[in-house]
Motif scaffolding. Structure first.
Motif, PDB file in Angstrom:
ATOM      1  N   GLY A   1       0.818  -1.215   0.000  1.00 53.33           N
ATOM      2  CA  GLY A   1       0.000   0.000   0.000  1.00 53.33           C
ATOM      3  C   GLY A   1       0.845   1.256   0.000  1.00 53.33           C
ATOM      4  N   MET A   2       1.968   1.233   0.731  1.00 50.16           N
ATOM      5  CA  MET A   2       2.893   2.370   0.715  1.00 50.16           C
ATOM      6  C   MET A   2       3.430   2.608  -0.693  1.00 50.16           C
ATOM      7  N   ILE A   3       3.761   1.524  -1.375  1.00 50.74           N
ATOM      8  CA  ILE A   3       4.297   1.642  -2.738  1.00 50.74           C
ATOM      9  C   ILE A   3       3.237   2.202  -3.679  1.00 50.74           C
ATOM     10  N   HIS A   4       2.008   1.714  -3.551  1.00 45.11           N
ATOM     11  CA  HIS A   4       0.911   2.226  -4.384  1.00 45.11           C
ATOM     12  C   HIS A   4       0.718   3.726  -4.140  1.00 45.11           C
ATOM     13  N   ALA A   5       0.741   4.143  -2.877  1.00 49.87           N
ATOM     14  CA  ALA A   5       0.585   5.566  -2.555  1.00 49.87           C
ATOM     15  C   ALA A   5       1.761   6.385  -3.080  1.00 49.87           C
ATOM     16  N   ALA A   6       2.970   5.788  -3.062  1.00 48.67           N
ATOM     17  CA  ALA A   6       4.143   6.502  -3.565  1.00 48.67           C
ATOM     18  C   ALA A   6       4.051   6.719  -5.075  1.00 48.67           C
ATOM     19  N   PHE A   7       3.514   5.747  -5.797  1.00 47.94           N
ATOM     20  CA  PHE A   7       3.282   5.942  -7.233  1.00 47.94           C
ATOM     21  C   PHE A   7       2.297   7.094  -7.460  1.00 47.94           C
ATOM     22  N   HIS A   8       1.230   7.114  -6.676  1.00 41.67           N
ATOM     23  CA  HIS A   8       0.229   8.166  -6.823  1.00 41.67           C
ATOM     24  C   HIS A   8       0.843   9.541  -6.542  1.00 41.67           C
ATOM     25  N   ALA A   9       1.654   9.639  -5.486  1.00 45.26           N
ATOM     26  CA  ALA A   9       2.287  10.912  -5.142  1.00 45.26           C
ATOM     27  C   ALA A   9       3.231  11.365  -6.240  1.00 45.26           C
ATOM     28  N   ALA A  10       3.953  10.416  -6.839  1.00 46.51           N
ATOM     29  CA  ALA A  10       4.883  10.769  -7.909  1.00 46.51           C
ATOM     30  C   ALA A  10       4.151  11.269  -9.147  1.00 46.51           C
ATOM     31  N   LYS A  11       2.980  10.708  -9.413  1.00 46.63           N
ATOM     32  CA  LYS A  11       2.204  11.149 -10.581  1.00 46.63           C
ATOM     33  C   LYS A  11       1.541  12.502 -10.331  1.00 46.63           C
ATOM     34  N   ALA A  12       1.156  12.753  -9.084  1.00 47.13           N
ATOM     35  CA  ALA A  12       0.390  13.962  -8.766  1.00 47.13           C
ATOM     36  C   ALA A  12       1.263  15.196  -8.592  1.00 47.13           C
ATOM     37  N   GLY A  13       2.540  15.014  -8.278  1.00 46.99           N
ATOM     38  CA  GLY A  13       3.406  16.147  -7.989  1.00 46.99           C
ATOM     39  C   GLY A  13       3.850  16.896  -9.233  1.00 46.99           C
ATOM     40  N   SER A  14       4.551  17.979  -9.001  1.00 48.61           N
ATOM     41  CA  SER A  14       5.118  18.769 -10.102  1.00 48.61           C
ATOM     42  C   SER A  14       6.413  19.406  -9.621  1.00 48.61           C
ATOM     43  N   GLY A  15       7.290  19.712 -10.571  1.00 49.56           N
ATOM     44  CA  GLY A  15       8.534  20.390 -10.245  1.00 49.56           C
ATOM     45  C   GLY A  15       9.401  19.610  -9.280  1.00 49.56           C
ATOM     46  N   GLU A  16       9.970  20.328  -8.299  1.00 49.00           N
ATOM     47  CA  GLU A  16      10.866  19.697  -7.331  1.00 49.00           C
ATOM     48  C   GLU A  16      10.125  18.704  -6.454  1.00 49.00           C
ATOM     49  N   ALA A  17       8.852  18.971  -6.140  1.00 46.96           N
ATOM     50  CA  ALA A  17       8.074  18.044  -5.326  1.00 46.96           C
ATOM     51  C   ALA A  17       7.910  16.710  -6.044  1.00 46.96           C
ATOM     52  N   LYS A  18       7.705  16.771  -7.349  1.00 46.47           N
ATOM     53  CA  LYS A  18       7.580  15.541  -8.133  1.00 46.47           C
ATOM     54  C   LYS A  18       8.898  14.776  -8.131  1.00 46.47           C
ATOM     55  N   GLN A  19       9.998  15.494  -8.274  1.00 39.79           N
ATOM     56  CA  GLN A  19      11.307  14.840  -8.271  1.00 39.79           C
ATOM     57  C   GLN A  19      11.556  14.142  -6.939  1.00 39.79           C
ATOM     58  N   ARG A  20      11.223  14.821  -5.829  1.00 40.02           N
ATOM     59  CA  ARG A  20      11.396  14.204  -4.510  1.00 40.02           C
ATOM     60  C   ARG A  20      10.510  12.971  -4.375  1.00 40.02           C
ATOM     61  N   ALA A  21       9.275  13.052  -4.879  1.00 42.05           N
ATOM     62  CA  ALA A  21       8.347  11.926  -4.780  1.00 42.05           C
ATOM     63  C   ALA A  21       8.847  10.736  -5.601  1.00 42.05           C
ATOM     64  N   ILE A  22       9.412  11.003  -6.768  1.00 42.03           N
ATOM     65  CA  ILE A  22       9.939   9.920  -7.597  1.00 42.03           C
ATOM     66  C   ILE A  22      11.137   9.261  -6.920  1.00 42.03           C
ATOM     67  N   ARG A  23      12.014  10.071  -6.351  1.00 37.72           N
ATOM     68  CA  ARG A  23      13.182   9.511  -5.663  1.00 37.72           C
ATOM     69  C   ARG A  23      12.759   8.684  -4.455  1.00 37.72           C
ATOM     70  N   ARG A  24      11.772   9.177  -3.717  1.00 41.08           N
ATOM     71  CA  ARG A  24      11.275   8.403  -2.571  1.00 41.08           C
ATOM     72  C   ARG A  24      10.686   7.084  -3.042  1.00 41.08           C
ATOM     73  N   LEU A  25       9.926   7.104  -4.118  1.00 43.37           N
ATOM     74  CA  LEU A  25       9.339   5.890  -4.668  1.00 43.37           C
ATOM     75  C   LEU A  25      10.421   4.875  -5.023  1.00 43.37           C
ATOM     76  N   LEU A  26      11.446   5.313  -5.736  1.00 45.92           N
ATOM     77  CA  LEU A  26      12.471   4.381  -6.176  1.00 45.92           C
ATOM     78  C   LEU A  26      13.300   3.857  -5.005  1.00 45.92           C
ATOM     79  N   LEU A  27      13.536   4.702  -4.004  1.00 45.47           N
ATOM     80  CA  LEU A  27      14.204   4.224  -2.792  1.00 45.47           C
ATOM     81  C   LEU A  27      13.353   3.170  -2.089  1.00 45.47           C
ATOM     82  N   LEU A  28      12.052   3.419  -1.989  1.00 43.95           N
ATOM     83  CA  LEU A  28      11.152   2.470  -1.341  1.00 43.95           C
ATOM     84  C   LEU A  28      11.143   1.148  -2.096  1.00 43.95           C
ATOM     85  N   LEU A  29      11.076   1.210  -3.427  1.00 46.35           N
ATOM     86  CA  LEU A  29      11.091  -0.014  -4.223  1.00 46.35           C
ATOM     87  C   LEU A  29      12.392  -0.785  -4.012  1.00 46.35           C
TER      88      LEU A  29
END
Length: 212
Positions: free
Chosen positions: A59-87
């Motif tokens: 569920g954390m991973i699913h939410a991290a994908f959603h956050a990465a898709k919903a973000g923009s700019g630097e927030a999106k970059q941070r969300a993508i990095r968090r997602l890949l670290l979690l994976l």
């Protein structure tokens, strides 16, 4: 950067943070349980509790994908990095604990983990290809969609084929898996010991951190 490990375990060899030795392995490969040193039963998750930990992390991973898709700019970059670290950390925990334990669940080789590990190898390739593209590019977005589809399929397959076997695991195996999953969940949103890097390096560093 690799920080202090959260578990110190191998299949049949476990020294948990609670300070017990539950499964030393002799030279002939036989498990030598030290009967005079027992784990605190409250520290050992039941099979149902372990299933809950795995599904919660999915569920954390699913939410991290959603956050990465919903973000923009630097927030999106941070969300993508968090997602890949979690994976990466989740995969490392599975490689070190769940797959070895399930390889002989029920008393004999079952091979259940083979397909799941093939899916994980595919996900590694997808992530590494994703990291080649510029964020926001057409190629990045297409690769991100493929990754999400692959990870979602993998999680559902694990829940259908592997989690029902948790009832066959012994207390040492359940404790070790629980420690690893808990360490990942706490680290990814805390002072994460794994630096962002190419995906294979993050998996290797996560394995070293968990098992060091």
């Amino acid at each position: 950067m690799v920080a202090k490990s959260r578990i110190r375990s191998r299949r049949g060899v476990t020294t948990a943070h609670s300070g017990y030795a539950a499964g030393m392995v002799q030279e002939n490969g036989q498990r030598n349980v030290q009967a005079n040193v027992q784990p605190n039963i409250d520290d050992i998750p039941t099979a149902a509790e372990l299933v809950g930990q795995v599904t919660a992390q999915h569920g954390m991973i699913h939410a991290a994908f959603h956050a990465a898709k919903a973000g923009s700019g630097e927030a999106k970059q941070r969300a993508i990095r968090r997602l890949l670290l979690l994976l990466a950390m989740h995969e490392a925990a599975e490689q070190l604990t769940i797959h070895p334990a399930l390889a002989h669940a029920g008393g004999g080789p079952v091979g259940v983990g083979d397909d799941r590990m093939a899916e994980e190898r595919q996900s590694v390739q997808l992530v590494e290809r994703l990291q080649m593209f510029d964020q926001g590019s057409y190629e990045f977005n297409m690769q991100f969609a493929l990754l999400e589809e692959a990870v979602t399929h993998h999680a559902k397959s694990e829940e259908a084929s592997e989690l029902p076997l948790f009832g066959d695991l012994d207390a040492t195996e359940r404790l070790t898996i629980g420690q690893a999953l808990r360490a990942v969940a706490e680290a990814v949103d805390g002072d994460c010991p794994i630096e962002y890097d190419d995906f294979s390096a993050m998996v290797r560093n996560s394995r070293a951190w968990l098992a060091g």
